[in-house]
Motif scaffolding. Structure first.
Motif, PDB file in Angstrom:
ATOM      1  N   THR A 131       0.989  -0.866   0.375  1.00 23.20           N
ATOM      2  CA  THR A 131      -0.361   0.107   0.241  1.00 23.20           C
ATOM      3  C   THR A 131       0.572   0.931  -0.051  1.00 23.20           C
ATOM      4  N   TRP A 132       2.070   0.825   1.095  1.00 20.48           N
ATOM      5  CA  TRP A 132       2.984   2.431   0.542  1.00 20.48           C
ATOM      6  C   TRP A 132       3.417   2.512  -0.345  1.00 20.48           C
ATOM      7  N   LEU A 133       4.046   1.214  -1.477  1.00 17.60           N
ATOM      8  CA  LEU A 133       4.695   1.437  -2.345  1.00 17.60           C
ATOM      9  C   LEU A 133       3.972   1.960  -3.361  1.00 17.60           C
ATOM     10  N   LEU A 134       2.478   1.854  -3.648  1.00 23.89           N
ATOM     11  CA  LEU A 134       1.977   2.138  -4.651  1.00 23.89           C
ATOM     12  C   LEU A 134       1.099   3.782  -4.492  1.00 23.89           C
ATOM     13  N   ARG A 135       0.987   4.398  -3.117  1.00 22.02           N
ATOM     14  CA  ARG A 135       1.090   5.759  -3.137  1.00 22.02           C
ATOM     15  C   ARG A 135       2.278   6.204  -2.606  1.00 22.02           C
ATOM     16  N   ILE A 136       3.216   5.570  -2.965  1.00 27.79           N
ATOM     17  CA  ILE A 136       4.637   6.563  -3.121  1.00 27.79           C
ATOM     18  C   ILE A 136       4.755   7.122  -4.516  1.00 27.79           C
ATOM     19  N   ALA A 137       3.982   5.842  -5.429  1.00 31.62           N
ATOM     20  CA  ALA A 137       4.315   5.655  -6.599  1.00 31.62           C
ATOM     21  C   ALA A 137       3.456   7.125  -7.678  1.00 31.62           C
ATOM     22  N   GLN A 138       2.749   7.005  -6.914  1.00 31.93           N
ATOM     23  CA  GLN A 138       1.469   8.402  -7.602  1.00 31.93           C
ATOM     24  C   GLN A 138       2.023   9.531  -7.578  1.00 31.93           C
ATOM     25  N   GLU A 139       3.471  10.295  -6.561  1.00 31.19           N
ATOM     26  CA  GLU A 139       3.421  10.846  -6.273  1.00 31.19           C
ATOM     27  C   GLU A 139       5.186  11.177  -7.225  1.00 31.19           C
ATOM     28  N   LEU A 140       5.980   9.426  -7.722  1.00 32.00           N
ATOM     29  CA  LEU A 140       7.227   9.725  -7.792  1.00 32.00           C
ATOM     30  C   LEU A 140       7.209   8.939  -9.009  1.00 32.00           C
ATOM     31  N   PRO A 141       7.880   8.830  -9.466  1.00 30.19           N
ATOM     32  CA  PRO A 141       8.773   8.123 -10.982  1.00 30.19           C
ATOM     33  C   PRO A 141       8.532   6.122 -10.912  1.00 30.19           C
ATOM     34  N   PRO A 142       8.729   5.879 -10.750  1.00 29.81           N
ATOM     35  CA  PRO A 142       8.672   4.084 -10.402  1.00 29.81           C
ATOM     36  C   PRO A 142      10.339   4.047  -9.885  1.00 29.81           C
ATOM     37  N   LYS A 143      11.153   4.392 -10.351  1.00 26.93           N
ATOM     38  CA  LYS A 143      12.244   4.029  -9.669  1.00 26.93           C
ATOM     39  C   LYS A 143      12.906   4.989  -8.841  1.00 26.93           C
ATOM     40  N   LYS A 144      12.135   6.096  -8.816  1.00 24.10           N
ATOM     41  CA  LYS A 144      12.992   6.607  -7.589  1.00 24.10           C
ATOM     42  C   LYS A 144      11.531   6.992  -6.151  1.00 24.10           C
ATOM     43  N   ALA A 145      10.383   6.460  -6.094  1.00 23.43           N
ATOM     44  CA  ALA A 145       9.363   5.062  -5.405  1.00 23.43           C
ATOM     45  C   ALA A 145      10.128   4.098  -4.823  1.00 23.43           C
ATOM     46  N   ALA A 146      10.383   3.325  -5.754  1.00 22.66           N
ATOM     47  CA  ALA A 146      11.419   2.203  -5.972  1.00 22.66           C
ATOM     48  C   ALA A 146      12.440   2.140  -4.404  1.00 22.66           C
ATOM     49  N   ALA A 147      13.183   3.273  -4.782  1.00 23.43           N
ATOM     50  CA  ALA A 147      14.115   3.624  -3.800  1.00 23.43           C
ATOM     51  C   ALA A 147      14.188   4.235  -2.787  1.00 23.43           C
ATOM     52  N   VAL A 148      13.086   5.381  -2.690  1.00 19.80           N
ATOM     53  CA  VAL A 148      12.544   5.512  -1.509  1.00 19.80           C
ATOM     54  C   VAL A 148      11.766   4.467  -0.811  1.00 19.80           C
ATOM     55  N   VAL A 149      11.097   3.724  -0.794  1.00 18.37           N
ATOM     56  CA  VAL A 149      10.825   2.627  -0.026  1.00 18.37           C
ATOM     57  C   VAL A 149      11.620   1.721   0.085  1.00 18.37           C
ATOM     58  N   ALA A 150      12.981   1.317  -0.687  1.00 15.23           N
ATOM     59  CA  ALA A 150      13.999   0.914  -0.442  1.00 15.23           C
ATOM     60  C   ALA A 150      14.571   1.396   1.046  1.00 15.23           C
ATOM     61  N   ASP A 151      15.015   2.878   0.443  1.00 11.28           N
ATOM     62  CA  ASP A 151      15.866   3.057   1.679  1.00 11.28           C
ATOM     63  C   ASP A 151      15.166   2.505   2.975  1.00 11.28           C
ATOM     64  N   VAL A 152      13.829   3.504   2.869  1.00 10.73           N
ATOM     65  CA  VAL A 152      13.539   3.606   4.557  1.00 10.73           C
ATOM     66  C   VAL A 152      12.830   1.759   5.179  1.00 10.73           C
ATOM     67  N   LEU A 153      12.987   1.642   4.154  1.00 10.68           N
ATOM     68  CA  LEU A 153      13.350  -0.506   5.019  1.00 10.68           C
ATOM     69  C   LEU A 153      14.460  -1.104   4.384  1.00 10.68           C
ATOM     70  N   GLY A 154      15.094  -0.781   4.116  1.00 14.61           N
ATOM     71  CA  GLY A 154      16.561  -1.188   4.412  1.00 14.61           C
ATOM     72  C   GLY A 154      16.371  -2.360   3.265  1.00 14.61           C
ATOM     73  N   LEU A 155      15.879  -2.184   1.945  1.00 10.54           N
ATOM     74  CA  LEU A 155      15.548  -3.359   1.203  1.00 10.54           C
ATOM     75  C   LEU A 155      16.349  -3.247  -0.126  1.00 10.54           C
ATOM     76  N   LYS A 156      16.417  -3.724  -0.455  1.00 14.72           N
ATOM     77  CA  LYS A 156      17.429  -4.135  -2.160  1.00 14.72           C
ATOM     78  C   LYS A 156      16.526  -3.299  -3.457  1.00 14.72           C
ATOM     79  N   LYS A 157      17.281  -2.259  -3.431  1.00  9.50           N
ATOM     80  CA  LYS A 157      16.233  -1.664  -4.874  1.00  9.50           C
ATOM     81  C   LYS A 157      15.854  -2.024  -5.783  1.00  9.50           C
ATOM     82  N   SER A 158      16.249  -2.726  -5.773  1.00 10.37           N
ATOM     83  CA  SER A 158      15.612  -4.432  -7.574  1.00 10.37           C
ATOM     84  C   SER A 158      14.806  -5.228  -7.193  1.00 10.37           C
ATOM     85  N   ALA A 159      14.823  -5.322  -6.110  1.00 10.54           N
ATOM     86  CA  ALA A 159      13.354  -6.091  -5.629  1.00 10.54           C
ATOM     87  C   ALA A 159      12.530  -5.185  -5.485  1.00 10.54           C
TER      88      ALA A 159
END
Length: 278
Positions: free
Chosen positions: A239-267
């Motif tokens: 839910t977070w990922l989809l909401r952030i992607a409404q405001e940012l380009p997909p790669k940027k949205a994924a990078a933000v979520v990955a950074d906050v959660l400590g996950l792999k950006k590619s995943a």
């Protein structure tokens, strides 16, 4: 009068040499062989000079035939149950007959042998200590995805059967739900002349099947890796990922979520693409 015995006999899934000596002896010694399709089984029986009478037993006549076959067993006749190929009752008819046999105190004996599910698992190169057999998925994409979503967080290896005309659509739905990087193995036409065993991430496996029409034919088993801890965490924040992607380009949205959660950006990025295409 002594009751007969119900034998559940595994037959080859392709290569006829995979039949066991015990299976041949059993099929020759029983009074009747119950077949999923008598015409299909006739080829196997003729090849091994088995002249035992056959009777059709399949999903469309199981209600009436079960009672008839139980009467024969209670009357002292022994019966072998076979499917078109492999081990009976694994995505094949037979459960009602075996259940009724137990209810009437009739001895049930398994004559073990070939099984496409186990054969595929043994060659898939994926964890085999824990697995679930799902069998055939629903024919429509909506139903398929709903079923897959129920399994997407499971960590054990998953095993599916699939029809050749649905293999591309099923792989696409698996990629959408599980992600393009989830490992999977296509096991096609096992034990037959044109056997294929191909292990790739789901996204690459889909391309492999799309680009080779031969891979869209025959009997197919798909063995899919279970979810790892990273996938579990990513899917918890869909839910977070989809909401952030409404405001940012997909790669940027994924990078933000990955950074906050400590996950792999590619995943995270693959998960976003899967969610957006679902």
């Amino acid at each position: 009068m002594n009751k007969g015995v119900l034998y559940i006999v595994a037959t080859p899934i392709g290569n006829l040499s995979d039949i066991t000596a015990r299976a041949i002896d059993t099929l020759k010694s029983v009074d009747i062989i119950a077949c999923e399709d008598t015409r299909t089984s006739a080829k196997l029986l003729n090849y091994f000079n088995i002249n035992t009478p056959t009777i059709a037993y399949h999903e469309h006549n199981a209600d009436s035939q079960t009672e008839r076959l139980i009467d024969k067993l209670l009357g002292g006749q022994s019966l072998a149950l076979i499917s078109d190929a492999g081990t009976p009752l694994v995505s094949d008819p037979g459960f009602r007959l075996v259940k009724a046999a137990h209810e009437h105190g009739i001895t049930v004996v398994p004559i073990v042998g070939a099984c496409a599910m186990i054969g595929a698992l043994s060659a898939a190169g994926l964890a085999s200590d824990k697995f679930s057999f799902i069998g055939f998925l629903p024919a429509k994409s909506h139903g398929r995805q709903k079923t897959l979503e129920a399994w997407q967080n499971r960590t054990e290896t998953l095993i599916f059967y699939e029809a050749p005309h649905r293999i591309i659509d099923s792989l696409a739905d698996m990629m959408a739900v599980f992600g393009a990087h989830r490992e999977a193995t296509l096991c096609r036409e096992l034990t037959k002349t044109f056997e294929t065993i191909k292990k790739l991430p789901l996204g690459e496996l889909l391309d492999f099947v799309k680009n080779d029409a031969n891979q869209q034919k025959g009997e197919i088993v798909l063995v899919v890796a279970g979810a790892d801890d990273t996938e579990q965490e990513v899917q918890d924040y869909d839910t977070w990922l989809l909401r952030i992607a409404q405001e940012l380009p997909p790669k940027k949205a994924a990078a933000v979520v990955a950074d906050v959660l400590g996950l792999k950006k590619s995943a995270v990025y693959d998960r976003l693409l899967a969610l957006q295409s679902a």
